[in-house]
Design a protein around this motif. Sequence first.
Motif: not given
Length: 355
Positions: A324-341
């Motif tokens: 969970f911490a790693a994903v939170a860091s990634a979300v802050e670091f780079v734009p995420q591909v939208r979930l509806d993708h």
Amino acid sequence: MAVSINIDIEATNRCNAVCHFCPRDATPHQGHMTMETFDQSLRRAVEFRDINRAGANTDIVVRPNICGLGEPLINPNTPAFIRKIRDAGFSSCGMSSNGALLDEKRGDAILEAGVTSVNINISDLGEEYERIYNLPYEATRDNIVRFIGDAGAACDVQIVLVNHRKDPQHTARMEAFWRGYGVNRFMKYDVINRGGALFVDHMQYEQFAERRAAERLMEESGRKWVCPVPYLSVFIGYDGLYYLCCSDWKKEAPMASVFEASILAVSEQKLHHVTSREPVCRSCNHDPLNAVTDKLRAVNAGDASQAELDDMVATFNGQSEASFAAVASAVEFVPQVRLDHIEARGKRLIPVIAT
């Protein structure tokens, strides 16, 4: 302490073997990775390595491997893939094989290209090997023995022993056989169900009474358990798509193409899959709920201790918190591909070009 992250690049998901513990017929489409797709996959691996060098709080070691659901040596470009990985500045490049195509010419090619480790799956000998793998035993054995000698100190050879017989003594005999040829590295594991692609009687988790007890243990932990495999081992399919992990044999969870997204940009999508447990995790034996269900059954049968169960729960708690911490860091670091993708099962994100 350094964290090792594998990036498995699938040269092909075609295979020359037919093993009864491998659900080959469950793969919906097959082909070879093209050089263009490999080059872009390697760019993503380099990008991921360099981003982590610059911004990570933890020392992360990125290890590319030519590994997937098929036999890499079927793709004639595999030696070139290995050479490009080493030329990109990676200190290692692993590969997996069944050994049947690892003749002198191909063996020399991957050694000259700079392969540093090869995992060879061979769990039987003689006529039994030919019956189970549907490959020629003597030629395969001779290939492996020759490669062990040629590899020397430059390349680690590890024999993979799958306990598909549920007979530890047979596995011990196989280990002793290969130790006689100088092998001292082994990977031993029981049959895995490949994300549910392989039907295994004792892995039909929903039917067991211990499932509810496993769910209670997760609820008591205060957060959903998250399988760490998709984060510790990035999987890029031969078609250039990121898949949830190497257990997605049915290729049910494609996320984005390497041509449109970075490795970090699909972190949130992975979290969606592992927390919802759809569609791959629900039946996978690596899933924490399923693993704890298995351990509870073993405790109830007297085959495991309560301490082992407690250790497993503690491990999943720690791994989940880290994920969970790693994903939170990634979300802050780079734009995420939208979930509806996230695509419906069977729908392609890019055209498949099978070669």
